[in-house]
Design a protein around this motif. Structure first.
Motif, PDB file in Angstrom:
ATOM      1  N   GLU A  48     -18.143  -4.723   3.843  1.00 26.60           N
ATOM      2  CA  GLU A  48     -17.519  -3.540   4.106  1.00 26.60           C
ATOM      3  C   GLU A  48     -16.992  -3.135   5.507  1.00 26.60           C
ATOM      4  O   GLU A  48     -17.730  -3.878   6.478  1.00 26.60           O
ATOM      5  CB  GLU A  48     -18.444  -2.286   3.978  1.00 26.60           C
ATOM      6  CG  GLU A  48     -17.934  -0.790   4.118  1.00 26.60           C
ATOM      7  CD  GLU A  48     -18.805   0.256   3.844  1.00 26.60           C
ATOM      8  OE1 GLU A  48     -18.378   1.294   3.753  1.00 26.60           O
ATOM      9  OE2 GLU A  48     -19.972   0.154   3.369  1.00 26.60           O
ATOM     10  N   TRP A  93       0.816  -1.300   0.087  1.00 23.90           N
ATOM     11  CA  TRP A  93      -0.104  -0.049   0.127  1.00 23.90           C
ATOM     12  C   TRP A  93       0.855   1.323  -0.032  1.00 23.90           C
ATOM     13  O   TRP A  93       2.055   1.060   0.340  1.00 23.90           O
ATOM     14  CB  TRP A  93      -0.931   0.013   1.309  1.00 23.90           C
ATOM     15  CG  TRP A  93      -0.335   0.201   2.449  1.00 23.90           C
ATOM     16  CD1 TRP A  93      -0.220   1.419   3.211  1.00 23.90           C
ATOM     17  CD2 TRP A  93       0.132  -0.700   3.533  1.00 23.90           C
ATOM     18  NE1 TRP A  93       0.578   1.231   4.329  1.00 23.90           N
ATOM     19  CE2 TRP A  93       0.845  -0.092   4.424  1.00 23.90           C
ATOM     20  CE3 TRP A  93       0.501  -2.248   3.562  1.00 23.90           C
ATOM     21  CZ2 TRP A  93       1.546  -0.714   5.591  1.00 23.90           C
ATOM     22  CZ3 TRP A  93       1.104  -2.739   4.400  1.00 23.90           C
ATOM     23  CH2 TRP A  93       1.765  -2.160   5.323  1.00 23.90           C
ATOM     24  N   LYS A  96      -9.186  -0.727  -0.890  1.00 18.32           N
ATOM     25  CA  LYS A  96     -10.192   0.587  -0.594  1.00 18.32           C
ATOM     26  C   LYS A  96     -10.507   1.019  -2.212  1.00 18.32           C
ATOM     27  O   LYS A  96      -9.830   0.743  -3.161  1.00 18.32           O
ATOM     28  CB  LYS A  96      -9.449   1.759  -0.042  1.00 18.32           C
ATOM     29  CG  LYS A  96      -9.410   1.457   1.356  1.00 18.32           C
ATOM     30  CD  LYS A  96      -8.944   2.839   1.974  1.00 18.32           C
ATOM     31  CE  LYS A  96      -9.131   2.763   3.687  1.00 18.32           C
ATOM     32  NZ  LYS A  96      -9.151   4.323   4.319  1.00 18.32           N
ATOM     33  N   ASP A 147      -5.547   2.448  13.386  1.00 18.23           N
ATOM     34  CA  ASP A 147      -4.859   1.304  12.606  1.00 18.23           C
ATOM     35  C   ASP A 147      -4.996  -0.001  12.964  1.00 18.23           C
ATOM     36  O   ASP A 147      -5.290  -0.454  14.057  1.00 18.23           O
ATOM     37  CB  ASP A 147      -3.356   1.669  12.442  1.00 18.23           C
ATOM     38  CG  ASP A 147      -3.146   2.959  11.678  1.00 18.23           C
ATOM     39  OD1 ASP A 147      -3.841   3.571  10.801  1.00 18.23           O
ATOM     40  OD2 ASP A 147      -2.139   3.681  12.195  1.00 18.23           O
ATOM     41  N   LEU A 173      -5.112  -2.217   8.050  1.00 18.50           N
ATOM     42  CA  LEU A 173      -6.256  -1.388   7.374  1.00 18.50           C
ATOM     43  C   LEU A 173      -6.121  -0.004   8.251  1.00 18.50           C
ATOM     44  O   LEU A 173      -5.565   0.163   9.408  1.00 18.50           O
ATOM     45  CB  LEU A 173      -7.407  -1.959   8.081  1.00 18.50           C
ATOM     46  CG  LEU A 173      -7.741  -3.317   7.395  1.00 18.50           C
ATOM     47  CD1 LEU A 173      -6.902  -4.525   7.496  1.00 18.50           C
ATOM     48  CD2 LEU A 173      -9.304  -3.733   7.641  1.00 18.50           C
ATOM     49  N   ARG A 174      -6.218   0.871   7.413  1.00 20.70           N
ATOM     50  CA  ARG A 174      -6.133   2.338   8.085  1.00 20.70           C
ATOM     51  C   ARG A 174      -7.384   3.125   8.041  1.00 20.70           C
ATOM     52  O   ARG A 174      -8.043   3.428   7.045  1.00 20.70           O
ATOM     53  CB  ARG A 174      -5.030   3.077   7.092  1.00 20.70           C
ATOM     54  CG  ARG A 174      -3.631   2.568   7.055  1.00 20.70           C
ATOM     55  CD  ARG A 174      -2.544   3.336   7.055  1.00 20.70           C
ATOM     56  NE  ARG A 174      -2.213   3.759   8.260  1.00 20.70           N
ATOM     57  CZ  ARG A 174      -1.185   4.702   8.309  1.00 20.70           C
ATOM     58  NH1 ARG A 174      -0.414   4.993   7.164  1.00 20.70           N
ATOM     59  NH2 ARG A 174      -0.678   5.075   9.522  1.00 20.70           N
ATOM     60  N   PHE A 175      -7.935   3.549   9.231  1.00 17.01           N
ATOM     61  CA  PHE A 175      -8.952   4.396   9.254  1.00 17.01           C
ATOM     62  C   PHE A 175      -8.655   5.552   9.919  1.00 17.01           C
ATOM     63  O   PHE A 175      -7.467   5.960  10.329  1.00 17.01           O
ATOM     64  CB  PHE A 175      -9.972   3.683  10.470  1.00 17.01           C
ATOM     65  CG  PHE A 175     -10.484   2.115  10.014  1.00 17.01           C
ATOM     66  CD1 PHE A 175     -11.350   2.281   8.910  1.00 17.01           C
ATOM     67  CD2 PHE A 175      -9.712   1.219  10.368  1.00 17.01           C
ATOM     68  CE1 PHE A 175     -11.781   0.804   8.496  1.00 17.01           C
ATOM     69  CE2 PHE A 175     -10.236  -0.124   9.829  1.00 17.01           C
ATOM     70  CZ  PHE A 175     -11.202  -0.305   8.925  1.00 17.01           C
ATOM     71  N   ARG A 194     -14.346   3.147   0.684  1.00 15.80           N
ATOM     72  CA  ARG A 194     -14.863   1.937   1.502  1.00 15.80           C
ATOM     73  C   ARG A 194     -13.644   0.922   1.601  1.00 15.80           C
ATOM     74  O   ARG A 194     -12.736   0.741   0.544  1.00 15.80           O
ATOM     75  CB  ARG A 194     -15.803   1.426   0.650  1.00 15.80           C
ATOM     76  CG  ARG A 194     -17.462   2.101   0.619  1.00 15.80           C
ATOM     77  CD  ARG A 194     -18.315   1.022   0.070  1.00 15.80           C
ATOM     78  NE  ARG A 194     -18.048   0.817  -1.488  1.00 15.80           N
ATOM     79  CZ  ARG A 194     -18.824  -0.218  -2.126  1.00 15.80           C
ATOM     80  NH1 ARG A 194     -19.782  -0.401  -1.549  1.00 15.80           N
ATOM     81  NH2 ARG A 194     -18.419  -0.424  -3.193  1.00 15.80           N
ATOM     82  N   THR A 195     -13.508   0.493   2.781  1.00 19.31           N
ATOM     83  CA  THR A 195     -12.699  -0.719   3.103  1.00 19.31           C
ATOM     84  C   THR A 195     -13.732  -1.930   2.669  1.00 19.31           C
ATOM     85  O   THR A 195     -14.379  -2.294   3.566  1.00 19.31           O
ATOM     86  CB  THR A 195     -11.951  -0.672   4.437  1.00 19.31           C
ATOM     87  OG1 THR A 195     -10.966   0.433   4.523  1.00 19.31           O
ATOM     88  CG2 THR A 195     -11.048  -1.940   4.411  1.00 19.31           C
ATOM     89  N   THR A 214     -15.585  -1.446   8.836  1.00 21.07           N
ATOM     90  CA  THR A 214     -15.470  -0.026   9.489  1.00 21.07           C
ATOM     91  C   THR A 214     -14.974  -0.378  10.749  1.00 21.07           C
ATOM     92  O   THR A 214     -14.825  -1.385  11.235  1.00 21.07           O
ATOM     93  CB  THR A 214     -16.757   0.677   9.621  1.00 21.07           C
ATOM     94  OG1 THR A 214     -17.792  -0.158  10.080  1.00 21.07           O
ATOM     95  CG2 THR A 214     -17.249   0.914   8.140  1.00 21.07           C
ATOM     96  N   ASP A 257      -1.935  -7.950   6.607  1.00 17.91           N
ATOM     97  CA  ASP A 257      -2.816  -6.609   6.104  1.00 17.91           C
ATOM     98  C   ASP A 257      -2.823  -5.662   7.060  1.00 17.91           C
ATOM     99  O   ASP A 257      -2.982  -5.665   8.351  1.00 17.91           O
ATOM    100  CB  ASP A 257      -4.291  -7.269   5.834  1.00 17.91           C
ATOM    101  CG  ASP A 257      -4.960  -6.304   4.684  1.00 17.91           C
ATOM    102  OD1 ASP A 257      -4.259  -5.238   4.350  1.00 17.91           O
ATOM    103  OD2 ASP A 257      -5.771  -6.600   4.267  1.00 17.91           O
ATOM    104  N   THR A 271      -8.148  -7.031   2.333  1.00 20.74           N
ATOM    105  CA  THR A 271      -9.023  -5.892   1.982  1.00 20.74           C
ATOM    106  C   THR A 271      -8.237  -5.068   0.856  1.00 20.74           C
ATOM    107  O   THR A 271      -7.205  -5.281   0.682  1.00 20.74           O
ATOM    108  CB  THR A 271      -9.220  -4.937   3.309  1.00 20.74           C
ATOM    109  OG1 THR A 271      -7.897  -4.430   3.680  1.00 20.74           O
ATOM    110  CG2 THR A 271      -9.676  -5.916   4.442  1.00 20.74           C
TER     111      THR A 271
END
Length: 469
Positions: free
Chosen positions: A309, A149, A270, A212, A206-208, A275-276, A311, A204, A268
C-alpha cells in the motif's frame, strides 16, 4: 508458490513467480467484479526476454489465487514479437486492457503499436488492435507501456514512456480520450526540459488528496554515490497534475522508490477502498548476472514484489505491505524483548520478522543466513544492506539514509528474496539472494550502546494456488 509439499531450494511461497519461463513487469493491475487481477510479462517457453505474453492470476484475498490462460498472446501483426507492458481500467462493466505491441522488422528495426483488448468477464479478451498511430513525430520507436486512468472530469488519460528523437533522452507523452477508443495527443507530460536517462519506461501517475506523483523507470542514469547503482532505476517526482495534462513538479529531486538491488517497473492501481496498491518486478539485473540466476536450472526466472500500500506523507511516498499480508502468518516463531544481542534459528524460510524499539535504535548489524547483512549507523541514520553477488562471489551493498530515527524494521523473508521495510515504509530495500547453505540463522548484534528492543517473528504460509488454465 507451493504446489507440492516439497519446496525447491530457491522456491518462493508467497511471491508471484511464473510456473515456468521468465516473468518481468507487472501489468494490468485492476479490481474488477470483486476480484483482483494481476497480469505480468511472461515468456512461456524460455528464460530469455523474447516473445512476451500476459500471464494472468486472480485473487479475492491475496492468499488464495487462481492462474488462468495467458490473457494476451503475440499472434497478430501488431504484436507478433511481444505483447509488451500496459494497464487496465474498468468502464461500463467491461475491462479495457491497453498494451504495447512490439514488432521487429527484417533488419531488427522496431515498431511499437499501442493496442486495446476488451473483456466482459475478466478471463477472455478480444483484441481490438492499435488505437494510436506510430511513428510519432519527434520520437523514436521507443514509445511504450501505456498507463490509463480516468480524470476528475470523467475523461480518460493515457501516459506513455518515450524517447526523444533529437536528443535520445527520456520523456512521457500524454493522450486524452472520451471513450477509450479515440485518443488525441496533448503533448509531453512536463514542459520543463529534463535530461534524466535515455528512456522512461513504465510511467504512472498517482493521485492523493493533497499531492500528485509521477512515477517512472528511467534507463541510463549515472551512479551518484549511494544513488542509481542498479542497471536501471525506478522513482518519482512529486507535484501537481493540471487539468490540461501537464505535470508541474515540486522543487525536489528524483527520488528512488526502493534502494535494493532488483526492484523495477512498478505499477499501481486503486481498489474500491481507495487504497493505492503497488507491485514491482524483482527484477532487473545485468545480463550476465541474470544468466547466472540458479532458478533457471529449474526452468523459471524472476518474481513480483509483495503488494504494497502506497501513501503520501511529508513530501515522500511511503510503502508498506498491504494489510492482507498479515493473514499469511501461521504461528509466532519467536518473541523476544530484551536489551541483549539475539541469535535464533528460523523455523522456516518463509518469515515475517518485526524489530521494534521504544526509543531510537542504536548501531546494530543483522546477519541473515550468514548471507545478508543489514547495518545501521544511528549517528547519521545510515542503513546499508550487503549480499554476495552470485556470479562474482563478491560482496556488494546498497545504502540510503533515513530522515527520522529508526523505530521499526520489518523483514519479509523467503528462501531467495528479502523485502526490508524501515519505519513502516519510509525506505525500502528489495533483493534476491542465493545461498547453497541450508543455514536458517538470524543474528542481531549491537555494535556499541544497547537499548531495549522487541523482536517478533511469524512463520508464513504459502499462497494457495489453483490452476484454471
Amino acid at each position: 508458490m507451493e504446489q507440492t509439499n516439497k519446496m525447491e531450494q530457491y522456491e518462493l511461497g508467497y511471491h508471484i513467480r511464473p510456473p515456468h519461463g521468465l516473468l518481468n513487469d507487472p501489468n494490468g493491475l485492476v479490481y474488477y467484479k470483486g476480484i483482483y487481477h494481476v497480469f505480468y510479462q511472461w515468456n512461456q517457453t524460455d528464460t530469455t526476454h523474447q516473445s512476451k505474453s500476459w500471464g494472468h492470476m486472480t485473487t479475492k484475498d491475496f492468499i488464495r489465487w487462481e492462474t488462468h490462460q495467458p490473457a494476451l498472446e503475440p499472434i497478430d501483426w501488431y504484436d507478433r514479437d511481444g505483447c509488451y507492458s500496459g494497464s487496465a481500467v474498468v468502464f461500463e462493466e467491461k475491462m479495457y486492457v491497453f498494451y504495447t505491441g512490439n514488432v521487429r522488422g527484417k533488419n531488427g528495426e522496431r515498431k511499437s503499436y499501442q493496442c486495446l483488448a476488451i473483456s466482459e468477464d475478466g478471463i477472455h479478451f478480444e483484441k481490438k488492435g492499435p488505437v494510436l498511430e506510430h511513428p510519432i513525430k519527434g520520437y523514436t520507436a521507443h514509445v511504450r507501456d501505456p498507463k490509463v486512468w480516468q480524470g476528475k472530469d470523467g475523461n480518460w488519460w493515457m501516459i506513455l514512456g518515450a524517447q526523444k528523437e533529437e536528443t535520445l533522452t527520456g520523456d512521457a507523452l500524454m493522450y486524452q480520450s472520451t471513450n477509450l477508443i479515440d485518443w488525441s495527443l496533448t503533448g509531453s507530460l512536463m514542459d520543463e526540459p529534463l535530461s534524466l536517462g535515455y528512456m522512461w519506461e513504465c510511467p504512472d501517475v498517482l493521485r492523493f488528496d493533497d499531492k500528485d506523483v509521477f512515477a517512472f523507470s528511467p534507463q541510463g542514469l549515472t551512479a551518484e554515490g549511494e544513488k542509481y547503482n542498479n542497471i536501471y532505476q525506478s522513482g518519482y517526482f512529486t507535484g501537481e497534475l493540471c487539468d490540461n495534462g501537464k505535470f508541474i513538479r515540486d522543487h525536489q529531486p528524483f527520488k528512488e522508490l526502493d534502494y535494493g538491488f532488483e526492484f523495477y517497473a512498478p505499477q499501481t492501481f486503486k481498489d474500491t477502498g481507495g487504497r493505492t496498491i503497488l507491485y514491482a518486478w524483482v527484477g532487473v539485473m545485468e545480463p550476465k548476472l541474470e544468466a547466472a540466476v540458479p532458478t533457471r536450472k529449474s526452468g523459471w526466472l524472476h518474481a513480483l514484489s509483495i503488494p504494497r500500500e502506497v501513501t503520501y506523507e511529508k513530501g515522500k511516498l511511503i510503502q508498506y505491505p498491504i494489510a492482507e499480508t498479515t493473514h499469511l502468518r501461521e504461528t509466532k516463531s519467536v518473541v523476544s524483548k530484551s536489551i541483549q544481542d539475539e541469535s535464533f534459528t528460523l523455523s522456516s524460510l518463509q518469515q515475517d520478522i518485526l524489530v521494534e524499539w521504544d526509543a531510537a535504535a542504536t548501531d546494530f548489524i543483522i546477519y541473515l543466513r550468514n548471507e545478508i547483512e543489514i547495518n545501521y549507523q544511528a549517528s547519521n541514520k545510515k542503513i546499508t544492506v550487503v549480499r554476495t553477488n552470485w556470479l562474482t562471489n563478491v560482496k556488494e551493498e546498497r545504502t540510503t539514509f533515513l530522515t527520522q530515527d529508526l523505530m521499526e524494521l520489518r523483514l519479509l523473508i523467503e528462501s531467495s528474496m528479502v523485502e526490508i521495510f524501515l519505519n513502516k515504509g519510509e525506505e525500502v530495500f528489495t533483493l534476491r539472494y542465493f545461498t547453497s547453505e541450508m543455514n536458517h540463522s538470524f543474528n542481531f548484534k549491537y555494535l556499541n550502546r544497547k537499548v531495549e528492543k522487541t523482536i517478533t517473528g511469524y512463520t508464513l504460509r504459502s499462497f494457495i494456488v489453483k490452476d484454471k488454465s
